[in-house]
Design a protein around this motif. Structure first.
Motif, PDB file in Angstrom:
ATOM      1  N   ASP A 106       4.679   7.865  10.317  1.00  0.00           N
ATOM      2  CA  ASP A 106       5.592   7.575  11.428  1.00  0.00           C
ATOM      3  C   ASP A 106       6.340   6.272  11.227  1.00  0.00           C
ATOM      4  O   ASP A 106       7.484   6.137  11.627  1.00  0.00           O
ATOM      5  CB  ASP A 106       4.796   7.515  12.744  1.00  0.00           C
ATOM      6  N   GLU A 107       5.667   5.289  10.650  1.00  0.00           N
ATOM      7  CA  GLU A 107       6.327   3.990  10.445  1.00  0.00           C
ATOM      8  C   GLU A 107       6.029   3.488   9.046  1.00  0.00           C
ATOM      9  O   GLU A 107       4.886   3.541   8.591  1.00  0.00           O
ATOM     10  CB  GLU A 107       5.822   2.978  11.479  1.00  0.00           C
ATOM     11  N   GLU A 161       0.864  -1.163   0.000  1.00  0.00           N
ATOM     12  CA  GLU A 161       0.000   0.000   0.000  1.00  0.00           C
ATOM     13  C   GLU A 161       0.911   1.227   0.000  1.00  0.00           C
ATOM     14  O   GLU A 161       1.740   1.388   0.904  1.00  0.00           O
ATOM     15  CB  GLU A 161      -0.878  -0.015   1.253  1.00  0.00           C
ATOM     16  N   VAL A 162       0.801   2.078  -1.015  1.00  0.00           N
ATOM     17  CA  VAL A 162       1.670   3.251  -1.120  1.00  0.00           C
ATOM     18  C   VAL A 162       1.175   4.316  -0.146  1.00  0.00           C
ATOM     19  O   VAL A 162       0.037   4.773  -0.242  1.00  0.00           O
ATOM     20  CB  VAL A 162       1.685   3.790  -2.556  1.00  0.00           C
ATOM     21  N   VAL A 163       2.029   4.691   0.825  1.00  0.00           N
ATOM     22  CA  VAL A 163       1.608   5.689   1.806  1.00  0.00           C
ATOM     23  C   VAL A 163       2.280   7.042   1.558  1.00  0.00           C
ATOM     24  O   VAL A 163       1.780   8.066   1.985  1.00  0.00           O
ATOM     25  CB  VAL A 163       1.908   5.217   3.248  1.00  0.00           C
ATOM     26  N   TYR A 164       3.443   7.037   0.910  1.00  0.00           N
ATOM     27  CA  TYR A 164       4.117   8.308   0.639  1.00  0.00           C
ATOM     28  C   TYR A 164       4.898   8.158  -0.642  1.00  0.00           C
ATOM     29  O   TYR A 164       5.767   7.283  -0.737  1.00  0.00           O
ATOM     30  CB  TYR A 164       5.032   8.686   1.804  1.00  0.00           C
ATOM     31  N   ILE A 189      13.818   9.082   6.917  1.00  0.00           N
ATOM     32  CA  ILE A 189      13.228   7.851   6.362  1.00  0.00           C
ATOM     33  C   ILE A 189      13.959   6.633   6.924  1.00  0.00           C
ATOM     34  O   ILE A 189      13.362   5.591   7.159  1.00  0.00           O
ATOM     35  CB  ILE A 189      13.196   7.857   4.821  1.00  0.00           C
ATOM     36  N   ARG A 190      15.272   6.758   7.197  1.00  0.00           N
ATOM     37  CA  ARG A 190      15.980   5.607   7.784  1.00  0.00           C
ATOM     38  C   ARG A 190      15.451   5.323   9.192  1.00  0.00           C
ATOM     39  O   ARG A 190      15.324   4.177   9.598  1.00  0.00           O
ATOM     40  CB  ARG A 190      17.481   5.901   7.821  1.00  0.00           C
TER      41      ARG A 190
END
Lengths: 84, 342
Positions: free
Chosen positions: B57-58, B42-45, B80-81
């Motif tokens: 957040d995760e 699911e693409v969130v960003y 992002i890491r």
């Protein structure tokens, strides 16, 4: 004894391995089909220079000597401390 | 290798840094061509695809594209890491610095002056003094190299991560897939530039005296360039043995192979062949896609650093930049295109 395998799918038939081998008689020989063959694997001194000059990483050495450095674990080392 | 807990649907983010966006398009194609991946992820960003502007957040799996050029890039990468479980460096820029790494050929203040006429624009992002590959700055779980990364590689990696399996890799070079025949070199001399119509289409470029980086570049492309008469420029980055071993560099590994093809000793005559190579070709030519990589700059021979220093001191390049800067300030006519080849 070390086992040497030449992956023929990758081999470019450039004979770099035949030319470069540092063993006395030479481990590799040009075979009848144009691919190098491992003629004298017992001569191999495992310098692995053939890996460095093979353009396509087609040579694989199996079961060659690996040096194991023996280190005692912490428990054993702790026992030695009391001797001094 | 990080393992994700089994789930029906994983979240996916793609963070673009300084890059051309080609890797993003390839990742989009990979998702478009594989309906099973659309079910699992699911693409969130992803600024190209979804409207979401804040990083969640995760994230389970994150892809990073492009190289680190500005301070904003650096902050985005660190963020992002921290939030991603699995981080994948996508493309040559993220893996080795890529084409964008060649920006290091110039002082960043000089380049700003040459393009905008000023050293710093108030509203713009702060440019870092040098470029970084993503893999030099943060630990990365997977690297999908090449420019652009092949769609199948992205599909395979995402599928393997979703199934919790290790990704299969091969440890050969571009040469193993190239149809050209390798022949011994009779006379050791190199021809500058690209091969013209007089080059033999059946024989290896190295045997003909042209520079081809196929024998030191990691496999995975199917050698399309050499099939069509263009020598390999090394877009996939160096073979992993060259990257890992301290005594190997792109130039020395290539010189060993060329020396043996010419019937010389790969150890004793190494310096001679390296010297001959560097006489004909600019050292930048060996690091077209790896110029910014700290992995190669840290090698003991330091050819990459030498290439960097030489190009920064190059009087022709400096003169072109200063001409361009005068034009940007409106003091001089536009510099002639194509003049002053470096």
């Amino acid at each position: 004894m070390v086992k040497i395998r030449i992956i023929q799918d990758r081999c470019k038939q450039c004979m770099n391995c035949v030319r470069v081998c540092t063993a006395f008689d030479g481990v590799y020989e040009e075979g009848p089909d144009g691919y190098p063959v491992v003629a004298r694997p017992e001569e191999c001194v495992q310098c692995l220079i053939c890996h460095a000059v093979c353009p396509s990483n087609a040579i694989v050495h199996e079961d060659y000597h690996e040096t194991v450095i023996i280190n005692p674990d912490e428990k054993l080392a702790e026992r030695y401390r009391n001797y001094i | 290798m990080p393992r994700l807990e089994p789930k029906d649907r994983y979240t996916l983010a793609l963070v673009p840094l300084s890059g051309c966006g080609g890797c993003e398009v390839q990742a989009l194609r990979a998702l478009a061509l594989a309906p099973d991946l659309q079910k699992r992820y699911e693409v969130v960003y992803w600024p190209l695809v979804v409207e979401e502007t804040r990083l969640p957040d995760e994230v389970d799996v994150a892809l990073v594209e492009g190289l680190v050029r500005t301070r904003e890039n650096l902050e985005a990468l660190r963020e992002i890491r921290r939030r991603a479980r699995v981080l994948i460096a996508l493309g040559s820029c993220a893996a080795w610095g890529g084409i964008g790494g060649n920006a290091d050929s110039f002082n960043h203040r000089l380049s700003m002056r040459a393009i905008y006429g000023v050293e710093r624009i108030e509203e713009s992002a702060e440019i870092l003094p040098r470029t970084f590959a993503v893999t030099d700055l943060v630990p990365v779980d997977y690297v999908i190299s090449r420019c652009p990364p092949p769609v199948e590689h992205i599909m395979l990696t995402l599928r393997a991560i979703a199934e919790g399996k290790p990704v299969k890799t091969a440890d050969s070079t571009v040469c193993s897939q190239c149809p050209r025949k390798m022949k011994p070199i009779e006379k050791l001399e190199f021809k500058p530039g690209l091969p013209g119509p007089d080059a033999d289409p059946e024989t290896c470029f190295l045997s003909q005296g042209y520079l081809c980086l196929g024998s030191v570049t990691t496999m995975g492309c199917g050698a399309p360039c050499t099939r069509h008469g263009i020598p390999c420029f090394g877009c996939g980055g160096p073979h992993h043995e060259i990257a890992e071993r301290r005594d190997m560099d792109i130039i020395t590994a290539l010189a060993r192979k060329i020396a043996t093809l010419a019937g010389l000793d790969p150890v004793k005559d190494l310096d001679r062949v390296v010297k001959k190579l560097l006489e004909v070709y600019n050292p930048r030519r060996f690091y077209v896609f790896t110029f910014a990589s700290q992995v190669l700059r840290g090698k003991p021979h330091g050819f990459a650093v030498k290439a960097l220093v030489e190009s920064r001191r190059d009087p022709v390049l400096r003169k072109r930049l200063e001409e361009r800067a005068r034009f940007a300030r409106g003091e001089a006519p536009p510099p002639s295109p194509g003049g002053g080849e470096a």
